[in-house]
Scaffold this active site. Structure first.
Site, PDB file in Angstrom:
ATOM      1  N   GLN A 126       5.344 -49.511  -3.853  1.00  0.00           N
ATOM      2  CA  GLN A 126       4.561 -48.705  -2.913  1.00  0.00           C
ATOM      3  C   GLN A 126       4.202 -49.520  -1.673  1.00  0.00           C
ATOM      4  O   GLN A 126       3.420 -50.477  -1.764  1.00  0.00           O
ATOM      5  CB  GLN A 126       3.268 -48.240  -3.605  1.00  0.00           C
ATOM      6  N   GLY A 127       4.743 -49.141  -0.537  1.00  0.00           N
ATOM      7  CA  GLY A 127       4.471 -49.872   0.698  1.00  0.00           C
ATOM      8  C   GLY A 127       3.490 -49.138   1.597  1.00  0.00           C
ATOM      9  O   GLY A 127       3.887 -48.519   2.591  1.00  0.00           O
ATOM     10  N   TYR A 128       2.247 -49.205   1.229  1.00  0.00           N
ATOM     11  CA  TYR A 128       1.195 -48.590   2.044  1.00  0.00           C
ATOM     12  C   TYR A 128       0.410 -49.654   2.818  1.00  0.00           C
ATOM     13  O   TYR A 128       0.403 -49.701   4.029  1.00  0.00           O
ATOM     14  CB  TYR A 128       0.213 -47.824   1.148  1.00  0.00           C
ATOM     15  N   SER A 129      -0.257 -50.533   2.039  1.00  0.00           N
ATOM     16  CA  SER A 129      -1.228 -51.462   2.636  1.00  0.00           C
ATOM     17  C   SER A 129      -0.565 -52.467   3.567  1.00  0.00           C
ATOM     18  O   SER A 129       0.574 -52.868   3.366  1.00  0.00           O
ATOM     19  CB  SER A 129      -1.963 -52.218   1.536  1.00  0.00           C
ATOM     20  N   GLU A 244      -2.409 -40.830  -8.025  1.00  0.00           N
ATOM     21  CA  GLU A 244      -2.604 -42.217  -8.432  1.00  0.00           C
ATOM     22  C   GLU A 244      -3.929 -42.387  -9.174  1.00  0.00           C
ATOM     23  O   GLU A 244      -4.003 -43.075 -10.171  1.00  0.00           O
ATOM     24  CB  GLU A 244      -2.564 -43.119  -7.194  1.00  0.00           C
ATOM     25  N   SER A 389     -10.606 -48.771  -2.932  1.00  0.00           N
ATOM     26  CA  SER A 389     -11.678 -49.518  -3.598  1.00  0.00           C
ATOM     27  C   SER A 389     -12.768 -48.569  -4.099  1.00  0.00           C
ATOM     28  O   SER A 389     -12.886 -47.432  -3.647  1.00  0.00           O
ATOM     29  CB  SER A 389     -12.292 -50.532  -2.629  1.00  0.00           C
ATOM     30  N   GLU A 391     -15.841 -48.648  -3.562  1.00  0.00           N
ATOM     31  CA  GLU A 391     -16.750 -48.262  -2.471  1.00  0.00           C
ATOM     32  C   GLU A 391     -16.202 -47.040  -1.745  1.00  0.00           C
ATOM     33  O   GLU A 391     -16.930 -46.105  -1.428  1.00  0.00           O
ATOM     34  CB  GLU A 391     -16.921 -49.428  -1.485  1.00  0.00           C
TER      35      GLU A 391
HETATM   36  C1  FAD Z   1      -3.609 -56.237  -7.439  1.00  0.00           C
HETATM   37  C2  FAD Z   1      -3.425 -55.303  -6.289  1.00  0.00           C
HETATM   38  C3  FAD Z   1      -2.325 -54.473  -6.263  1.00  0.00           C
HETATM   39  C4  FAD Z   1      -2.101 -53.612  -5.179  1.00  0.00           C
HETATM   40  N1  FAD Z   1      -0.950 -52.881  -5.150  1.00  0.00           N
HETATM   41  C5  FAD Z   1      -0.649 -52.190  -4.010  1.00  0.00           C
HETATM   42  C6  FAD Z   1       0.629 -51.576  -3.853  1.00  0.00           C
HETATM   43  O1  FAD Z   1       1.477 -51.624  -4.756  1.00  0.00           O
HETATM   44  N2  FAD Z   1       0.909 -50.958  -2.697  1.00  0.00           N
HETATM   45  C7  FAD Z   1      -0.001 -50.876  -1.683  1.00  0.00           C
HETATM   46  O2  FAD Z   1       0.298 -50.281  -0.666  1.00  0.00           O
HETATM   47  N3  FAD Z   1      -1.223 -51.455  -1.799  1.00  0.00           N
HETATM   48  C8  FAD Z   1      -1.567 -52.113  -2.935  1.00  0.00           C
HETATM   49  N4  FAD Z   1      -2.795 -52.744  -3.043  1.00  0.00           N
HETATM   50  C9  FAD Z   1      -3.697 -52.730  -1.876  1.00  0.00           C
HETATM   51  C10 FAD Z   1      -5.000 -52.050  -2.115  1.00  0.00           C
HETATM   52  O3  FAD Z   1      -4.852 -50.673  -2.058  1.00  0.00           O
HETATM   53  C11 FAD Z   1      -6.000 -52.599  -1.069  1.00  0.00           C
HETATM   54  O4  FAD Z   1      -6.275 -53.925  -1.438  1.00  0.00           O
HETATM   55  C12 FAD Z   1      -7.266 -51.815  -1.027  1.00  0.00           C
HETATM   56  O5  FAD Z   1      -7.049 -50.587  -0.430  1.00  0.00           O
HETATM   57  C13 FAD Z   1      -8.378 -52.547  -0.267  1.00  0.00           C
HETATM   58  O6  FAD Z   1      -7.952 -52.981   0.983  1.00  0.00           O
HETATM   59  P1  FAD Z   1      -8.206 -54.462   1.475  1.00  0.00           P
HETATM   60  O7  FAD Z   1      -7.749 -55.363   0.400  1.00  0.00           O
HETATM   61  O8  FAD Z   1      -7.636 -54.615   2.809  1.00  0.00           O
HETATM   62  O9  FAD Z   1      -9.792 -54.592   1.544  1.00  0.00           O
HETATM   63  P2  FAD Z   1     -10.707 -54.170   2.767  1.00  0.00           P
HETATM   64  O10 FAD Z   1     -10.370 -52.807   3.190  1.00  0.00           O
HETATM   65  O11 FAD Z   1     -10.697 -55.246   3.766  1.00  0.00           O
HETATM   66  O12 FAD Z   1     -12.115 -54.127   2.052  1.00  0.00           O
HETATM   67  C14 FAD Z   1     -12.936 -55.274   1.840  1.00  0.00           C
HETATM   68  C15 FAD Z   1     -14.216 -54.808   1.188  1.00  0.00           C
HETATM   69  O13 FAD Z   1     -14.889 -53.921   2.070  1.00  0.00           O
HETATM   70  C16 FAD Z   1     -15.145 -52.691   1.437  1.00  0.00           C
HETATM   71  N5  FAD Z   1     -15.059 -51.606   2.414  1.00  0.00           N
HETATM   72  C17 FAD Z   1     -14.069 -51.383   3.296  1.00  0.00           C
HETATM   73  N6  FAD Z   1     -14.346 -50.292   4.027  1.00  0.00           N
HETATM   74  C18 FAD Z   1     -15.535 -49.814   3.577  1.00  0.00           C
HETATM   75  C19 FAD Z   1     -16.348 -48.706   3.919  1.00  0.00           C
HETATM   76  N7  FAD Z   1     -15.989 -47.846   4.872  1.00  0.00           N
HETATM   77  N8  FAD Z   1     -17.499 -48.530   3.254  1.00  0.00           N
HETATM   78  C20 FAD Z   1     -17.871 -49.386   2.273  1.00  0.00           C
HETATM   79  N9  FAD Z   1     -17.143 -50.446   1.919  1.00  0.00           N
HETATM   80  C21 FAD Z   1     -15.989 -50.663   2.549  1.00  0.00           C
HETATM   81  C22 FAD Z   1     -14.088 -52.583   0.365  1.00  0.00           C
HETATM   82  O14 FAD Z   1     -14.481 -51.716  -0.662  1.00  0.00           O
HETATM   83  C23 FAD Z   1     -13.981 -54.017  -0.095  1.00  0.00           C
HETATM   84  O15 FAD Z   1     -14.997 -54.307  -0.998  1.00  0.00           O
HETATM   85  C24 FAD Z   1      -3.042 -53.572  -4.123  1.00  0.00           C
HETATM   86  C25 FAD Z   1      -4.170 -54.386  -4.177  1.00  0.00           C
HETATM   87  C26 FAD Z   1      -4.368 -55.251  -5.237  1.00  0.00           C
HETATM   88  C27 FAD Z   1      -5.584 -56.129  -5.237  1.00  0.00           C
END
Ligand code: FAD
Lengths: 404, 375
Positions: A126-129, A244, A389, A391
């Site tokens: 999955q290439g989202y993030s 998901e 997340s 949150e």
């Molecule tokens: C083990 C693992 C596997 C993953 N697999 C995939 C994958 O296969 N494909 C893919 O596309 N992605 C994947 N992800 C990505 C995942 O979806 C993101 O890590 C997630 O969406 C959080 O984004 P971020 O890490 O940039 O954190 P950030 O968005 O930077 O968040 C940092 C902190 O701030 C909080 N936060 C952010 N915005 C808000 C808000 N508006 N209000 C309150 N709190 C907030 C978050 O909850 C978190 O605690 C994976 C992540 C992990 C850790």
């Protein structure tokens, strides 16, 4: 109100159990129940065994190879698989990209990809993030520029789970930089062998290679790999995210882990008695068990509204499901006590055997099953982060359900 | 009352901090963790030069006679810097030697940095109860040899001499009948298996098979020393945990101010602000208790020592769990990577939680103190 499963459902459960008894390879069961790491082949092997039975995609319509099971049956299947210690059928193909292809894809895409997904001939990721687009997914920057019959893709994805094994990646890409954030995004299917793709490992805190960075450098993708309409990718992505989140509640797995926790706490001695006799620990185990009971009923109540697309309730299940999972792993470490301190990657990766009750590198007299627990606890911190997340899920609940 | 470190204490801690920032960076540490011995001879040399090994040793043996309060700043810096060297094990061992008496020669070598110690106290069945001992002290005077298996001995693979708890008589969990013994690492009858722990440190499983030993203190009467030394170690771990939490809190606060999502720093979100505020409150409560433990662990009143140390370890343990978990969560995906230091503080805090008694153990011990029911 009747909170019992019907006789037909109980019969179905027995059928599933009989299948698992006969077909789940003991080595896979041992790895899963013992919290060891799974290799690619472990996933593929199990997926193909299930596919041979015709049960690999219970949620799909029958015409595409689904089972025709109702939602309760699907739940029973998931539950029994998890309780038996079956590896997960990874969601990226079956539960994520396939529903999108079915709903919005072309006939060619359906004919090409769905059977291959069903039989695990393609490993999807999955290439989202992206580095700058996590919780704020719509701010993604990877671009796809139309050039004749192709798109040219440039940018970087991150956190791509198990991309090191993948044949295909489904990506959100920006096709209209001028449009509003959510409106210029498209949904592309990309062959991982395309020139210009580089996969770089990210090592997790438990030293597992589970996620990756994926770089796109002028990667040429046939325009035929666009799903649905150009610039409409956000709609499809949201459709997929609902799918998901329901799985993430993982009630069955938590039931198995609760059982493991209790077995561990009965085996561990404290003051010459089973640790579970300790009122402090017993109270904590009871609390998580009660929370899990409540979650299971909440899941069943959600399921009972069959055929409704998974809505914002899924967010609730994700938050609670991951809280329960994390608490269980925490209590396992607590129950293991100092025996959780040794860290043995060779054992985790299956490069070294330990007989039960046997030869832990640091603690010979300790049962081997305490060795992976800290790594498991550390790894499971991810569950409240990925898939949106917790949150973000709470914000969804506040907005969509509570109207705040 | 004075809650600041004294001038000399500050200077010692500052010197240590400067060295860590310059020569024991996260990258240096990573290299050390993955090296064959998991420790660094150069780092040890520097710790000796900075006076760290002399600090806890009595002046008569060439040390500085430092108290737990004197070590507070040092442990805090080691926690902040995630230092994996065998310092704590040696200091804890030195405490045993000091409390038992008659070990001047060994203490002089500790002060000079010539001797590393490890404390072989835990066994597979003992969990957090250090009186739960199956290992046997045997031979003339019940303390000339030791047999048994000690598990997860911190830095057991890097030590020159072990302090071993064993039983001369009595039932497996009785406090009467416990002996303390000194065993040389290169003596016969020892099998040492060294491995990593979850926080990137080293620990060993040690099998003693009629290993020659010399008694430390009175045979059969070792419990009061064992308990007092463990309390001292616990107080030091509390200080180290505060240092680790301090650093983890700081990087998390910084992340909240710099990481942007939805066009603003994530610290703008109230849900995260309140979480950060809760972490701050945990940290300050933990700091208070760690200070109290450092101040009272030398108390001549054993009851007060037990009560305060257990209260501190329980409170610090709660804080360490909360601060550690939340710091990882607030870093999002970055928080669960090996490359980010945050996850390593989290792991160290988890390990401290499992060392010398977890929260439940210390809450229970707190309730068992005389006076808990009446006052
Ligand atoms: C083990 C693992 C596997 C993953 N697999 C995939 C994958 O296969 N494909 C893919 O596309 N992605 C994947 N992800 C990505 C995942 O979806 C993101 O890590 C997630 O969406 C959080 O984004 P971020 O890490 O940039 O954190 P950030 O968005 O930077 O968040 C940092 C902190 O701030 C909080 N936060 C952010 N915005 C808000 C808000 N508006 N209000 C309150 N709190 C907030 C978050 O909850 C978190 O605690 C994976 C992540 C992990 C850790």
């Amino acid at each position: 109100m009747d909170l019992n499963y019907s006789a037909e459902h109980e019969a179905f459960r027995l059928q599933v159990r009989a299948f698992l008894d006969a077909n789940l390879p003991p080595d896979l069961r041992r790895k899963v129940c013992g919290h060891l790491r799974l290799a690619k082949d472990d996933y593929v092997r199990w997926h193909r065994i299930v596919a041979a039975q015709g049960w690999a995609a219970p949620g799909w319509p029958v015409e595409h190879g689904g089972t025709g099971w109702n939602a309760v049956q699907r739940h029973i299947w998931d539950d029994e698989c998890a309780l038996a210690g079956a590896p997960q059928i990874l969601p990226f193909g079956v539960n994520m990209v396939a529903p999108v292809i079915m709903a919005f894809g072309t006939d060619e895409q359906k004919a090409r990809y769905l059977p291959r997904i069903l039989h695990c001939e393609d490993w999807w990721c999955q290439g989202y993030s992206e580095p700058g687009a996590g919780s704020d997914l719509a701010s993604l920057k990877t671009t796809a520029v139309r050039d004749g019959d192709e798109y040219v893709v440039n940018g970087q994805k991150t956190w791509t789970t198990l991309a090191q094994h993948a044949d295909m990646i489904f990506c959100l890409v920006r096709t209209d930089p001028a449009a509003r954030k959510q409106e210029g995004i498209s949904f592309l299917l990309i062959d991982m062998k395309s020139p210009g793709i580089t996969v770089r490992p990210i090592i997790m805190l438990d030293e597992e290679h589970e996620v990756n960075e994926v770089f796109f450098d002028n990667v040429r993708v046939p325009a035929a790999n666009l799903v649905g309409k150009e610039h409409q990718g956000w709609t499809y992505a949201k459709y997929l995210l609902g799918h998901e989140r329901t799985g993430i509640a993982a009630v069955g797995r938590s039931k198995r882990e609760l059982r493991f926790l209790k077995e561990l706490a009965m085996k561990q001695q404290q003051g010459g008695r089973p640790l579970l006799d300790d009122p402090q620990l017993a109270a904590k185990v009871a609390q998580v068990e009660i929370e899990l009971m409540a979650l299971e009923v909440t899941v069943l109540r959600t399921i009972a509204q069959e055929d409704k697309a998974p809505g914002p309730q899924a967010s609730m299940l994700k938050v609670k499901g991951t809280e329960v999972q994390q608490l269980l792993t925490e209590l396992m470490v607590e129950a293991a006590g100092p025996a959780a301190l040794p860290f043995d990657t060779d054992y985790l990766e299956g490069r070294r055997e330990h007989a039960a009750g046997g030869d832990n590198a640091l603690s010979p007299a300790l049962v081997a099953d305490t060795a992976p627990l800290a790594a498991y606890y550390f790894n499971y911190r991810k569950t409240s982060i990925y898939g949106g997340s917790n949150e973000i899920q709470k914000t969804i609940i506040a907005r969509m359900i509570l109207g705040l | 009352m004075d809650f600041e470190l004294k001038e000399e204490q500050r200077q010692v801690a500052d010197a240590l901090r400067r060295w860590i920032e310059r020569d024991y960076t996260f990258e240096d540490r990573k290299r050390i963790v993955h090296s064959p011995s998991g420790t660094s001879p150069e780092a040890w040399k520097t710790l000796v030069e900075l006076g760290m090994t002399a600090l806890p040793v009595p002046e008569a043996q060439g040390g500085f006679g430092g108290t737990a309060a004197d070590l507070f700043g040092v442990m805090q810096e080691l926690g902040r810097g995630l230092v994996v060297e065998p310092y704590f094990a040696t200091v804890l061992g030195a405490r045993f030697l000091t409390l038992a008496g008659g070990q001047e020669a060994l203490l002089e070598r500790v002060a000079a940095g010539e001797l590393k110690l490890a404390c072989a106290l835990g066994e597979a069945q003992s969990r957090h109860d250090l009186a739960d001992i199956a290992a046997k002290a045997t031979g003339p005077a019940d303390a000339a040899a030791v047999s048994g298996v000690k598990t997860v001995v911190e830095h057991g693979g890097q030590a020159d001499v072990f302090i071993v708890s064993a039983r001369s008589h009595g039932g497996q969990r009785e406090r009467d009948g416990i002996s303390l013994l000194l065993v040389e690492a290169d003596t016969s009858g020892l099998a040492i298996r060294d491995g990593r722990t979850i926080d990137g440190r080293r620990a060993a499983a040690i099998t003693f098979d009629h290993a020659p030993a010399t008694p430390l203190g009175m045979p059969g009467a070792g419990w009061p020393i064992l308990e007092a030394a463990a309390d001292y170690g616990t107080a030091l771990l509390c200080a180290e945990a505060v240092g680790a939490m301090d650093a983890l809190f700081a990087v998390t606060l910084d992340y909240l101010k710099t990481r942007k999502q939805f066009g603003v720093p994530i610290g703008n979100f109230q849900a995260l602000q309140h979480r950060m505020a809760d972490m701050f409150i945990h940290l300050e409560q933990a700091r208070s208790m760690a200070m109290l433990a450092a101040a009272k662990v030398d108390s001549p009143d054993d009851g007060e020592r037990r009560r305060v140390v257990s209260a501190a370890k329980a409170r610090v343990g709660e804080a360490a769990r909360f601060v550690g978990q939340q710091a990882v969560q607030l870093h999002g995906g970055m928080g669960v990577t090996d490359e980010l230091p945050a996850s390593h503080w989290f792991k160290r805090l988890t390990a401290i939680g499992l060392t010398l008694g977890d929260v439940d153990h210390h809450v229970r011990r707190f309730t068992e103190q005389p006076g808990f029911r009446t006052a």
